[in-house]
Design a protein around this motif. Structure first.
Motif, short mmCIF file in Angstrom:
data_model
loop_
_atom_site.label_atom_id
_atom_site.label_comp_id
_atom_site.label_asym_id
_atom_site.label_seq_id
_atom_site.Cartn_x
_atom_site.Cartn_y
_atom_site.Cartn_z
N GLN A 1 30.88 32.20 31.96
CA GLN A 1 32.05 31.46 32.63
C GLN A 1 32.28 31.60 33.93
OE1 GLN A 1 35.93 31.21 30.39
NE2 GLN A 1 36.83 32.02 32.31
N VAL A 2 32.09 30.59 34.74
CA VAL A 2 32.06 30.65 36.30
C VAL A 2 33.31 29.84 36.82
CG1 VAL A 2 30.63 30.39 38.31
CG2 VAL A 2 29.42 31.06 36.32
N SER A 3 33.94 30.42 37.91
CA SER A 3 35.02 29.64 38.75
C SER A 3 34.34 29.93 39.94
CB SER A 3 36.30 30.37 38.53
OG SER A 3 36.68 30.35 37.07
N ILE A 4 34.41 28.88 40.77
CA ILE A 4 34.15 28.83 42.29
C ILE A 4 35.40 28.99 43.11
CG2 ILE A 4 33.20 27.28 44.12
CD1 ILE A 4 31.51 26.06 42.33
N ILE A 5 35.49 29.73 44.04
CA ILE A 5 36.66 30.23 44.85
C ILE A 5 36.25 30.01 46.19
CG2 ILE A 5 37.42 31.73 42.86
CD1 ILE A 5 36.88 34.23 44.53
N THR A 6 37.39 29.99 46.99
CA THR A 6 37.69 30.00 48.26
C THR A 6 37.83 31.12 49.06
OG1 THR A 6 39.74 29.15 48.79
CG2 THR A 6 38.17 27.44 48.58
N ASP A 7 38.66 32.16 48.22
CA ASP A 7 39.08 33.32 48.74
C ASP A 7 40.04 32.99 50.01
OD1 ASP A 7 39.81 36.20 48.46
OD2 ASP A 7 38.17 36.49 49.82
N SER A 8 41.03 31.96 49.96
CA SER A 8 41.70 31.29 50.88
C SER A 8 42.43 32.44 51.49
CB SER A 8 42.68 30.15 50.36
OG SER A 8 43.50 30.09 51.40
N PRO A 9 42.54 32.58 52.78
CA PRO A 9 41.87 31.67 53.91
C PRO A 9 40.59 31.95 54.12
CG PRO A 9 43.13 33.37 54.98
CD PRO A 9 43.52 33.73 53.49
#
Length: 383
Positions: A295-303
């Motif tokens: 189960q994969v989520s793509i993240i930005t790790d904002s900022p």
């Protein structure tokens, strides 16, 4: 009340889109279907020729705690005075006036999981909030999502002169805090209602009790493969729920991670490998893990990556071989599941929050324009 008419609806649950209508009432999706009647007084959004998606969801970032503001005064995501701070809560530091939240909303990112950074072995509790609002109390979807812990370079670098100079020490500090909290909880239980027998109040141990009880998962920052397995080892030792965050070397051990069956948040991938543990960073990672059954989520790790580039990150994963539908799920329903709010957001279904994005094409493309954004059933942006 709104009725979105004749849009190409992408539910994020089934691969094939379909043309239909969505009726929004009282902040939620009331009905989805073809040729829905328009109730009296309902505002119509003509979506013919446009695509309709659930609001995009970020599983891991620091928006509102470390956003567009420059310098010390704009940064509230790391506590540098103590490597073990599980008692901290993101909701006490989030700034709803951070312009990055509005930028995210206009890009269709309607819900984010934001919280402490990775300077500390134990950093505190993440919160899930909507990106629309002026008071954090009114933006909360889930106040306590997960307990942040960190492995690898960051705690070593930040505390190298203050008690942590190796991965072994960092892991030992996490174990020590969990063991203390377990004993604290046992003493509280043994004391019952007798306040005189209660242990002295310990904010750190108190904050870790939900982790030990299983209601609050660990959210483990880990880039290198060896750090994945240290995090999993500790979780198994204490019988804890856990998610893995960043997973930069996940493509090197996909089958081992698939066998563990824990949610994975992958990223931030845009940008250079700025430290040693990122040397194997690759856009192929989310696709490889998804194909392995994770189960994969793509993240930005904002900022680290600006929050509004979340759809672009999904597009770059597709360019590197990820299935497009898997990429859509990686910024919608999978992050919602990752942070435990899939009953509210992440897909277009009756009964869910009416967080809806209407575009003139695939959101993964830089040429696509977001035409409308609804959040909590309110039209909050029109291009």
């Amino acid at each position: 009340m709104y009725c979105i008419k004749n849009g190409l609806i992408h539910t994020a649950l089934t691969p094939e889109p379909f043309v239909g209508d969505i009726l929004v009432e009282d902040g939620r999706i009331a009905h989805i279907g073809a040729d829905l009647p328009v109730p009296e007084g309902c505002k119509v959004i003509d979506a013919e020729g446009l695509s309709v998606y659930p609001g995009f969801v970020e599983a891991h970032g620091h928006i509102g705690l470390d956003g567009t503001a420059i310098g010390y005064e704009g940064k509230d995501y790391n506590e540098y005075n103590d490597p073990v701070t599980p008692q901290l809560r993101a909701i006490d530091g989030i700034n709803p006036m951070d312009p990055a939240l509005r930028q995210a909303l206009e890009a269709g990112v309607t819900c984010v999981c934001t919280g402490p950074g990775s300077s500390n072995a134990l950093g505190g509790v993440f919160a899930a909030i909507k990106t629309w609002g002026v008071r954090v109390d009114d933006m909360i979807v889930k106040a306590d999502v997960a307990m942040k812990c960190a492995f690898g370079e960051n705690p070593k670098r930040v505390y190298k002169d203050k008690g942590i100079s190796s991965r072994m020490t960092n892991a030992a500090l996490i174990r020590e805090a969990l063991a203390k909290a377990r004993l604290y909880g046992q003493k509280k239980k043994a004391a019952g209602d007798d306040v005189l027998k209660m242990p002295a109040y310990d904010a750190k141990s108190e904050a870790l009790l939900p982790v030990l009880e299983g209601s609050l998962p660990l959210k483990a920052h880990a880039h290198q493969a060896n750090d994945f397995f240290t995090a999993l080892r500790i979780a198994k030792e204490f019988g804890l729920r856990i998610t893995l965050e960043h997973v930069t070397e996940g493509h090197l051990v996909p089958d081992l991670l698939a066998a563990e069956n824990v949610p994975l948040a992958v990223g931030p991938t845009l940008g250079q490998a700025s430290k040693f543990e990122l040397q194997n960073k690759s856009w192929t990672t989310p696709g490889v893990l998804a194909k392995a059954g994770c189960q994969v989520s793509i993240i930005t790790d904002s900022p680290v990556i600006p929050q509004h580039h979340l759809p672009l990150c999904a597009g770059l994963a597709v360019k590197a071989g990820m299935d497009p539908f898997a990429a859509l799920q990686a910024i919608t329903i999978h992050p919602a599941r990752h942070i435990g709010i899939q009953d509210r957001v992440g897909s277009l279904e009756p009964g869910k929050d009416a967080d809806i994005v209407i575009t003139d094409g695939c959101p993964f493309s830089v040429e696509t324009v977001v035409r409308y954004v609804l959040c909590n059933g309110q039209l909050v942006y029109t291009a």
